[in-house]
Motif scaffolding. Structure first.
Motif, PDB file in Angstrom:
ATOM      1  N   SER A  87       0.618  -1.272  -0.114  1.00  0.00           N
ATOM      2  CA  SER A  87       0.099   0.118   0.072  1.00  0.00           C
ATOM      3  C   SER A  87       0.708   1.348  -0.077  1.00  0.00           C
ATOM      4  CB  SER A  87      -0.904  -0.081   1.373  1.00  0.00           C
ATOM      5  OG  SER A  87      -0.047  -0.157   2.416  1.00  0.00           O
ATOM      6  N   GLU A  88       2.260   1.214   0.232  1.00  0.00           N
ATOM      7  CA  GLU A  88       2.957   2.298   0.335  1.00  0.00           C
ATOM      8  C   GLU A  88       3.297   2.668  -1.404  1.00  0.00           C
ATOM      9  OE1 GLU A  88       6.585   1.379   2.145  1.00  0.00           O
ATOM     10  OE2 GLU A  88       5.254   0.861   4.188  1.00  0.00           O
ATOM     11  N   GLY A  89       3.488   4.187  -1.450  1.00  0.00           N
ATOM     12  CA  GLY A  89       3.885   4.595  -2.703  1.00  0.00           C
ATOM     13  C   GLY A  89       2.647   5.105  -3.369  1.00  0.00           C
ATOM     14  N   PHE A  90       1.317   4.835  -3.192  1.00  0.00           N
ATOM     15  CA  PHE A  90       0.206   5.765  -3.754  1.00  0.00           C
ATOM     16  C   PHE A  90      -0.881   5.229  -2.770  1.00  0.00           C
ATOM     17  CE2 PHE A  90       0.581   1.155  -5.098  1.00  0.00           C
ATOM     18  CZ  PHE A  90      -0.874   0.708  -4.760  1.00  0.00           C
ATOM     19  N   GLY A  91      -1.976   6.210  -3.063  1.00  0.00           N
ATOM     20  CA  GLY A  91      -3.036   6.251  -2.023  1.00  0.00           C
ATOM     21  C   GLY A  91      -4.395   5.839  -2.970  1.00  0.00           C
ATOM     22  N   ALA A  92      -5.029   5.352  -2.267  1.00  0.00           N
ATOM     23  CA  ALA A  92      -6.402   4.909  -2.849  1.00  0.00           C
ATOM     24  C   ALA A  92      -7.417   5.986  -3.056  1.00  0.00           C
ATOM     25  CB  ALA A  92      -7.177   3.785  -2.244  1.00  0.00           C
ATOM     26  N   PRO A  93      -7.978   6.488  -4.270  1.00  0.00           N
ATOM     27  CA  PRO A  93      -8.890   7.737  -4.366  1.00  0.00           C
ATOM     28  C   PRO A  93     -10.214   7.460  -3.278  1.00  0.00           C
ATOM     29  CG  PRO A  93      -9.238   6.295  -6.391  1.00  0.00           C
ATOM     30  CD  PRO A  93      -8.019   5.773  -5.387  1.00  0.00           C
ATOM     31  N   GLU A  94     -10.693   8.352  -3.364  1.00  0.00           N
ATOM     32  CA  GLU A  94     -12.121   8.546  -2.605  1.00  0.00           C
ATOM     33  C   GLU A  94     -13.339   8.265  -3.565  1.00  0.00           C
ATOM     34  OE1 GLU A  94     -14.786  11.146   0.492  1.00  0.00           O
ATOM     35  OE2 GLU A  94     -12.906  11.402   0.279  1.00  0.00           O
ATOM     36  N   LEU A  95     -13.948   7.377  -3.776  1.00  0.00           N
ATOM     37  CA  LEU A  95     -14.816   7.326  -4.760  1.00  0.00           C
ATOM     38  C   LEU A  95     -15.999   8.234  -4.779  1.00  0.00           C
ATOM     39  CD1 LEU A  95     -14.960   3.441  -5.309  1.00  0.00           C
ATOM     40  CD2 LEU A  95     -13.906   5.140  -6.796  1.00  0.00           C
ATOM     41  N   PRO A  96     -16.473   9.073  -5.613  1.00  0.00           N
ATOM     42  CA  PRO A  96     -17.579   9.959  -5.282  1.00  0.00           C
ATOM     43  C   PRO A  96     -18.857   9.190  -4.912  1.00  0.00           C
ATOM     44  CG  PRO A  96     -17.166   9.647  -7.851  1.00  0.00           C
ATOM     45  CD  PRO A  96     -16.131   8.876  -7.081  1.00  0.00           C
ATOM     46  N   PRO A  97     -19.731   9.828  -4.352  1.00  0.00           N
ATOM     47  CA  PRO A  97     -21.123   9.282  -4.146  1.00  0.00           C
ATOM     48  C   PRO A  97     -21.872   8.935  -5.351  1.00  0.00           C
ATOM     49  CG  PRO A  97     -21.331  11.683  -3.787  1.00  0.00           C
ATOM     50  CD  PRO A  97     -19.596  11.376  -3.725  1.00  0.00           C
ATOM     51  N   VAL A  98     -22.827   8.034  -5.126  1.00  0.00           N
ATOM     52  CA  VAL A  98     -23.825   7.522  -6.453  1.00  0.00           C
ATOM     53  C   VAL A  98     -24.874   8.094  -5.984  1.00  0.00           C
ATOM     54  CG1 VAL A  98     -24.845   5.756  -7.048  1.00  0.00           C
ATOM     55  CG2 VAL A  98     -22.603   5.202  -6.186  1.00  0.00           C
ATOM     56  N   PRO A  99     -25.546   9.198  -7.171  1.00  0.00           N
ATOM     57  CA  PRO A  99     -26.575   9.810  -7.164  1.00  0.00           C
ATOM     58  C   PRO A  99     -27.787   8.825  -7.073  1.00  0.00           C
ATOM     59  CG  PRO A  99     -25.775   9.808  -9.581  1.00  0.00           C
ATOM     60  CD  PRO A  99     -24.806   9.088  -8.419  1.00  0.00           C
ATOM     61  N   ARG A 100     -28.809   9.176  -6.330  1.00  0.00           N
ATOM     62  CA  ARG A 100     -30.257   8.224  -6.421  1.00  0.00           C
ATOM     63  C   ARG A 100     -30.506   8.135  -7.765  1.00  0.00           C
ATOM     64  NH1 ARG A 100     -32.017   7.639  -1.269  1.00  0.00           N
ATOM     65  NH2 ARG A 100     -34.271   7.150  -2.175  1.00  0.00           N
ATOM     66  N   VAL A 101     -30.915   9.100  -8.378  1.00  0.00           N
ATOM     67  CA  VAL A 101     -31.250   8.876  -9.780  1.00  0.00           C
ATOM     68  C   VAL A 101     -30.465   9.717 -10.726  1.00  0.00           C
ATOM     69  CG1 VAL A 101     -33.180   8.953 -11.349  1.00  0.00           C
ATOM     70  CG2 VAL A 101     -33.475   8.325  -9.004  1.00  0.00           C
ATOM     71  N   THR A 102     -30.093   9.314 -11.972  1.00  0.00           N
ATOM     72  CA  THR A 102     -29.374   9.973 -12.960  1.00  0.00           C
ATOM     73  C   THR A 102     -30.275  10.570 -13.935  1.00  0.00           C
ATOM     74  OG1 THR A 102     -28.907   8.114 -14.234  1.00  0.00           O
ATOM     75  CG2 THR A 102     -27.159   8.588 -12.526  1.00  0.00           C
ATOM     76  N   PRO A 103     -29.874  11.639 -14.771  1.00  0.00           N
ATOM     77  CA  PRO A 103     -30.678  12.017 -15.895  1.00  0.00           C
ATOM     78  C   PRO A 103     -31.011  11.063 -16.717  1.00  0.00           C
ATOM     79  CG  PRO A 103     -28.851  13.686 -15.201  1.00  0.00           C
ATOM     80  CD  PRO A 103     -28.736  12.464 -14.259  1.00  0.00           C
TER      81      PRO A 103
END
Length: 338
Positions: free
Chosen positions: A135-151
């Protein structure tokens, strides 16, 4: 969890040049954050979809809304055909096509469920081992929240509602569209005297009143015939909205009066050619027990009429029986004027 899984995997596959690249990136993120269940699910999902021979699964995951809508259009089209121009086609055809087109989604759901199960096992192992290697050398991204309903989901939901309304309108229009006839109840027919039978014999009594427009049942006997003479013709016709009438209902004997087997010995039953005005028609020949007279009876039906005619049939072959029944039907039923 299923929605988050599908959303994350579809976005990862769309952002990567290949499914294998998406799987490699997700595996790197999951290794950097071994206790993040969402990343573990993403890694297992993309790894499963990137396997050889499953190239269609990533496409189905990314274009699931389009595929579902296309499936709905196909099924709706078959239903509209069934209720408008192909009444002989069973509804099972549309249901079978819908199930067949839904099989790829079952396979995809199975793969997604298996990936979630593997991710859960992976999390248990990570917690037990408290592993942090790699796990050293890079970090995991924080995934964005999932919208309840998309267009896009709103758009396809609206299209689906419009499709349902189209099927409903087509069904309602079909229920109103049926052949319309006028009954011509002859007082005399081919030189024979007619008598109304509806009080004593009404073969259409079991039909719902809401479907019937008009009906008649008449017996025709020679004017100078003795009181116990057999009738030459019995004719019964009715008109109405019979848009649920099917070919099988006529040919399976659903329209034949049940009394036929009680009053005579049936010799022959067959599917006749087109009846009056192109209706489906079924005929039989039998010998009356009481008089020993050879008779024929034909029953026909379409979406606007049901009819029955019974007559003496000595020396008449099948073609002659059908011609007689067809002629009688067209004499008593006339297409209604617009």
């Amino acid at each position: 969890m299923r929605r988050v899984q599908s959303f994350d995997a579809a976005r990862a596959l769309a952002d990567a040049p290949t499914p294998q690249a998406a799987a490699a990136q997700a595996a790197q993120w999951a290794a950097a954050a071994p206790h993040d269940l969402r990343l573990a699910v993403l890694a297992e999902t993309t790894a499963s979809l990137a396997e050889t021979g499953r190239s269609w699964l990533p496409l189905l995951l990314r274009r699931g809304l389009e595929y579902r809508f296309a499936t709905g259009v196909v099924v709706a089209g078959l239903i509209v055909l069934r209720i408008t121009v192909l009444p002989a086609m069973p509804f099972g055809v549309a249901a079978g096509v819908g199930l067949l087109l839904g099989l790829p989604f079952l396979s995809l759901r199975r793969q997604l469920r298996a990936a979630r199960e593997r991710a859960a096992e992976r999390m248990v192992a990570a917690v037990a081992a408290e592993a942090s290697a790699g796990s050293e050398g890079f970090g995991a991204p924080e995934l964005p929240p999932v919208p309840r309903v998309t267009p896009r989901e709103y758009a396809f939901a609206g299209a689906g509602i419009a499709l349902l309304l189209a099927v409903g309108v087509a069904s309602y229009t079909s229920s109103l569209a049926h052949p319309r006839y006028d009954i011509v109840a002859h007082d005399t027919f081919q030189g024979l005297q007619g008598f109304d039978l509806r009080e004593e014999f009404d073969p259409f009594a079991a039909m719902p009143d809401g479907e019937l427009t008009d009906s008649t049942a008449r017996l025709y006997i020679a004017e100078d015939a003795p009181a116990d003479a057999a009738a030459e013709y019995l004719v019964a016709v009715t008109t109405g909205d019979f848009h649920e009438m099917r070919e099988s209902y006529v040919y399976d004997g659903g329209l034949f009066p049940k009394e036929t087997e009680e009053v005579g010995t049936i010799h022959d039953t067959w599917r006749a050619a087109a009846g009056p005005h192109g209706a489906w028609m079924q005929c039989l020949r039998f010998t009356e027990v009481a008089s020993g007279t050879l008779r024929a009876m034909c029953v026909w039906g379409d979406k606007g009429s049901v009819g029955l005619t019974l007559f003496t049939a000595a020396d008449k072959n099948r073609d002659a029986v059908e011609d007689t029944a067809r002629s009688v039907g067209t004499d008593f039923l006339r297409p209604a004027a617009d």
